[in-house]
Design an enzyme around this catalytic site. Structure first.
Site, PDB file in Angstrom:
ATOM      1  N   LYS A 205       0.697  -1.160  -0.028  1.00 54.31           N
ATOM      2  CA  LYS A 205       0.003   0.047  -0.069  1.00 54.31           C
ATOM      3  C   LYS A 205       0.901   1.365  -0.005  1.00 54.31           C
ATOM      4  CE  LYS A 205      -3.601   2.514   2.498  1.00 54.31           C
ATOM      5  NZ  LYS A 205      -4.476   2.225   3.586  1.00 54.31           N
ATOM      6  N   LYS A 258      -2.396  -1.709  -3.836  1.00 59.89           N
ATOM      7  CA  LYS A 258      -3.114  -0.151  -3.741  1.00 59.89           C
ATOM      8  C   LYS A 258      -2.178   0.958  -4.089  1.00 59.89           C
ATOM      9  CE  LYS A 258      -6.089   1.697  -0.693  1.00 59.89           C
ATOM     10  NZ  LYS A 258      -6.174   2.079   0.770  1.00 59.89           N
TER      11      LYS A 258
HETATM   12  C1  PBG Z   1      -7.493   3.558   5.623  1.00 65.25           C
HETATM   13  C2  PBG Z   1      -7.717   3.598   3.853  1.00 65.25           C
HETATM   14  C3  PBG Z   1      -7.447   4.302   3.067  1.00 65.25           C
HETATM   15  C4  PBG Z   1      -7.872   3.735   1.850  1.00 65.25           C
HETATM   16  C5  PBG Z   1      -8.422   2.422   2.208  1.00 65.25           C
HETATM   17  N1  PBG Z   1      -8.265   2.401   3.455  1.00 65.25           N
HETATM   18  C6  PBG Z   1      -7.089   5.746   3.166  1.00 65.25           C
HETATM   19  C7  PBG Z   1      -5.637   6.057   3.448  1.00 65.25           C
HETATM   20  O1  PBG Z   1      -4.821   5.205   3.759  1.00 65.25           O
HETATM   21  O2  PBG Z   1      -5.438   7.337   3.553  1.00 65.25           O
HETATM   22  C8  PBG Z   1      -7.979   4.394   0.398  1.00 65.25           C
HETATM   23  C9  PBG Z   1      -8.988   3.923  -0.274  1.00 65.25           C
HETATM   24  C10 PBG Z   1      -9.438   4.945  -1.511  1.00 65.25           C
HETATM   25  O3  PBG Z   1      -8.768   5.874  -1.813  1.00 65.25           O
HETATM   26  O4  PBG Z   1     -10.144   4.359  -2.244  1.00 65.25           O
HETATM   27  N2  PBG Z   1      -6.134   3.547   6.125  1.00 65.25           N
END
Ligand code: PBG
Length: 335
Positions: A205, A258
């Site tokens: 991520k 992601k």
């Molecule tokens: C929570 C999380 C996030 C997303 C999914 N889980 C946001 C972040 O890490 O700031 C992003 C999902 C999206 O942008 O569709 N940690």
């Protein structure tokens, strides 16, 4: 490459196989299928509430009753799974709402599993929505700066995942990016007897500007600083493979990359290196960009969305997490 025919006789003429729709379908290497889709949904308490997200047209925060309707509709169209995010009534500095027995996600999981037992319910396991500072872990403030504490956060994440499993979640999906969280969650689940609850780890991520619209949807924007001390640097592909390897060692059953579209090289490498079930999360800005351009009449929303998702499949993704999941299910049905 297995292309020995090129330059030989008889001449290879690629267009032979492109002449009709049936021929093209016959030789198509990659397919989109409704069984691969996961629909993210945002829950908050209330009744008959559908609160639109300005930057994500047609995406809403739902009260539990409305969320159930939305999930039922998607399920009816063949979408097999939803991914739940919760927006709590109050936030604090321990994220108590994340692991409250009667928290918003826990309540919604119970109602979904009762009313739609066949629908797979995946829960996002993170603390940022529940923290007043909006970070994914516990924060230690000292003289003008703040640190995100890794190990003390693990307990809270494990507790959160366990509370989701207790409520009936089919899979838990940690997205916090603390080191060691998959192991901590696996151990806690096992200790409580949830040995068969799989973990879908947000393994690679990246700290990404593509999450912008989500932070409005989940009300989870960090109040100071950013997430670069725990989420990955967009520059790093080798490190992504190490992150995935670590999550697999710690007990991840499904690994996720992601964002998706700008990170297809990572999806490709992760699938090739590990052969694990691999999910690609097409995040909020990927959705918003298509919606905005389509609203201007500049692009074809359906064609652009299907092509993007197909590219994720081609790169190696088995599972596609997309805010377009219900639309895609409809489009696949009607052709
Ligand atoms: C929570 C999380 C996030 C997303 C999914 N889980 C946001 C972040 O890490 O700031 C992003 C999902 C999206 O942008 O569709 N940690």
């Amino acid at each position: 490459m297995n292309s020995p025919v090129i330059g030989q006789f008889p001449a290879y003429r690629p267009r032979r196989l492109r002449q009709t729709p049936a021929l093209r379908r016959l030789v198509s290497e990659t397919r989109l299928n409704v069984a691969q889709l996961v629909l993210p949904l945002f829950a908050r308490s209330g009744r008959k509430l559908r609160r639109p997200i300005a930057a994500m047209p047609e995406v809403c925060q739902f009260s539990p009753d409305e969320l159930l309707r939305e999930a039922a509709q998607a399920h009816e169209l063949g979408v097999p799974a939803v991914l739940l995010f919760g927006i709590p009534d109050t936030k604090d500095d321990r994220a108590s709402g994340a692991y409250a027995q009667n928290g918003i996600v826990q309540r919604v999981v119970r109602s979904l599993k009762k009313e739609l037992p066949e629908l797979l319910v995946i829960t996002d396991v993170c603390l940022c929505e529940y923290m007043e500072h909006g970070h994914c872990g516990l924060v230690q403030r000292a003289a003008g700066n703040a640190r995100i504490l890794n190990d003390p956060t693990l307990k809270l994440l494990a507790r959160t995942a366990a509370s989701h499993a207790e409520a009936g979640a089919d899979l838990v999906a940690p997205s916090d990016m603390m080191d060691g969280r998959v192991r901590a969650i696996r151990q806690e689940l096992d200790r409580l007897g949830f040995t068969e609850t799989p973990i879908m780890a947000y393994a690679a991520k990246f700290a990404s500007a593509f999450y912008g619209p989500f932070r409005e949807a989940a009300e989870s924007a960090p109040q100071f600083g950013d997430r670069r001390s725990y989420q990955m640097d967009a520059a790093n592909a080798n490190e992504a493979l190490r992150e995935v390897a670590l999550d697999i060692q710690e007990g991840a059953d499904i690994v996720m990359v992601k964002p998706a579209l700008a990170y297809l090289d990572i999806v490709y490498q992760v699938k090739a290196a590990f052969g694990y079930p691999t999910a690609a999360y097409s995040v909020s800005a990927e959705y918003s960009m298509i919606k905005a351009a389509a609203a201007n009449g500049w692009v074809d929303e359906k064609a652009l969305t299907l092509e993007s998702l197909l590219a994720m499949r081609r790169a190696g993704a088995d599972i596609l997490i997309t805010y377009h999941a219900a639309d895609v299910a409809r489009w696949l049905k009607t052709g």
